[in-house]
Design a protein around this motif. Structure first.
Motif, short mmCIF file in Angstrom:
data_model
loop_
_atom_site.label_atom_id
_atom_site.label_comp_id
_atom_site.label_asym_id
_atom_site.label_seq_id
_atom_site.Cartn_x
_atom_site.Cartn_y
_atom_site.Cartn_z
N HIS A 90 -15.74 -12.02 50.52
CA HIS A 90 -16.34 -13.10 51.59
C HIS A 90 -16.94 -12.72 53.43
O HIS A 90 -16.77 -14.03 53.81
N TRP A 113 -11.41 -17.36 51.62
CA TRP A 113 -10.09 -16.41 50.99
C TRP A 113 -9.28 -17.54 50.42
O TRP A 113 -9.12 -17.39 49.75
N ASP A 118 -6.98 -19.19 43.40
CA ASP A 118 -7.14 -19.15 42.41
C ASP A 118 -8.46 -18.61 42.28
O ASP A 118 -7.99 -17.68 40.97
N SER A 119 -9.27 -18.92 42.43
CA SER A 119 -10.30 -18.51 41.98
C SER A 119 -11.45 -17.53 42.84
O SER A 119 -12.56 -17.00 42.37
N GLY A 120 -10.56 -17.17 44.00
CA GLY A 120 -11.33 -15.95 44.47
C GLY A 120 -11.82 -15.09 43.68
O GLY A 120 -10.82 -14.27 42.93
N CYS A 122 -11.26 -11.56 44.89
CA CYS A 122 -10.53 -10.65 45.62
C CYS A 122 -9.73 -10.28 44.16
O CYS A 122 -9.08 -10.83 43.36
N GLU A 124 -5.94 -9.89 44.87
CA GLU A 124 -4.82 -10.29 45.35
C GLU A 124 -6.26 -11.78 46.15
O GLU A 124 -6.34 -11.50 47.39
N THR A 125 -5.93 -12.63 45.12
CA THR A 125 -5.72 -13.88 45.80
C THR A 125 -5.25 -14.41 46.57
O THR A 125 -3.56 -14.16 46.88
N TRP A 126 -5.00 -15.19 47.87
CA TRP A 126 -3.86 -16.21 48.34
C TRP A 126 -3.38 -16.94 47.96
O TRP A 126 -2.07 -16.30 48.51
#
Length: 218
Positions: A90, A113, A118-120, A122, A124-126
């Motif tokens: 990011h 982030w 959910d579409s991030g 990483c 692990e998403t936020w």
């Protein structure tokens, strides 16, 4: 009414090859927070720690100063978010050279982030991070008997997210409270019939006065 004392880890090794290692200052802070908890005279029936080295070493050092022999149970759900992964996806990466400049980049990366949801990109998403922190707290609360107290050694992002969640604003907790959390600051929650409530956030009187030289944020 039971209480949960959540302690942020001592200072890590910002700018070093292994950030996760406690610095010499971090070990000092951990001893001081253990002594502060002993001064309060709280008896703990449950103790938790994340699995990161800086969390585990803070726990071991503080528990020695506290004089508490309750086993420390390690649980990765108390681990911090992956700041390297988040800044890489990011913010194009952020070198750990200047603390203030790095914080500015990290703040922007964390906001992105959260926005990505959910579409991030990483690992692990936020939403996933928020859910696992909440689950760790819920399980610990469930493990406490009536009037029992718990102690947790964790990280700033977890503390901010959980405090925000209790207040109904998890995103604000992460983005605003997280960045002002001091090393070995103490956050206190209570658990009772009314659910979990935030009593105090980021207490650090043990790092003031003659101990002011120990105050740090990273």
């Amino acid at each position: 009414m039971g209480a949960l004392y959540l302690v942020r880890h001592g200072q890590a090794s910002f700018g070093a090859a292994d950030y996760d290692a406690l610095s010499p200052l971090g070990f000092e802070q951990s001893t001081v927070v253990g002594a502060e908890l002993r001064r309060r005279g709280v008896e703990f029936s449950q103790v938790r720690s994340g699995t990161l080295a800086r969390q585990r070493d803070t726990a071991a050092t503080a528990m020695k100063a506290l004089g508490c022999d309750v086993p420390v149970i390690e649980d990765p759900r108390w681990n911090e978010y992956d700041h390297v992964d988040i800044s890489a996806h990011h913010a194009g990466g952020a070198p750990q050279e200047d603390s203030r400049a790095y914080q500015s980049v990290l703040d922007a990366a964390l906001a992105a982030w959260v926005e990505a949801g959910d579409s991030g990109p990483c690992a692990e998403t936020w939403p996933a991070f928020r859910a696992r922190c909440a689950a760790a707290l819920a399980d610990l609360v469930a493990a406490l008997g009536k009037g029992e107290h718990a102690l947790v050694f964790t990280s700033g992002g977890v503390l901010g997210a959980l405090a925000g969640t209790v207040l109904g604003v998890p995103e604000t907790g992460l983005l605003k409270l997280n960045r002002v959390t001091v090393n070995t600051g103490i956050t206190k929650l209570t658990s009772g019939r009314g659910g979990v409530n935030l009593v105090s956030y980021n207490e650090h009187a043990h790092l003031e006065g003659e101990a002011a030289r120990l105050l740090s944020y990273r």
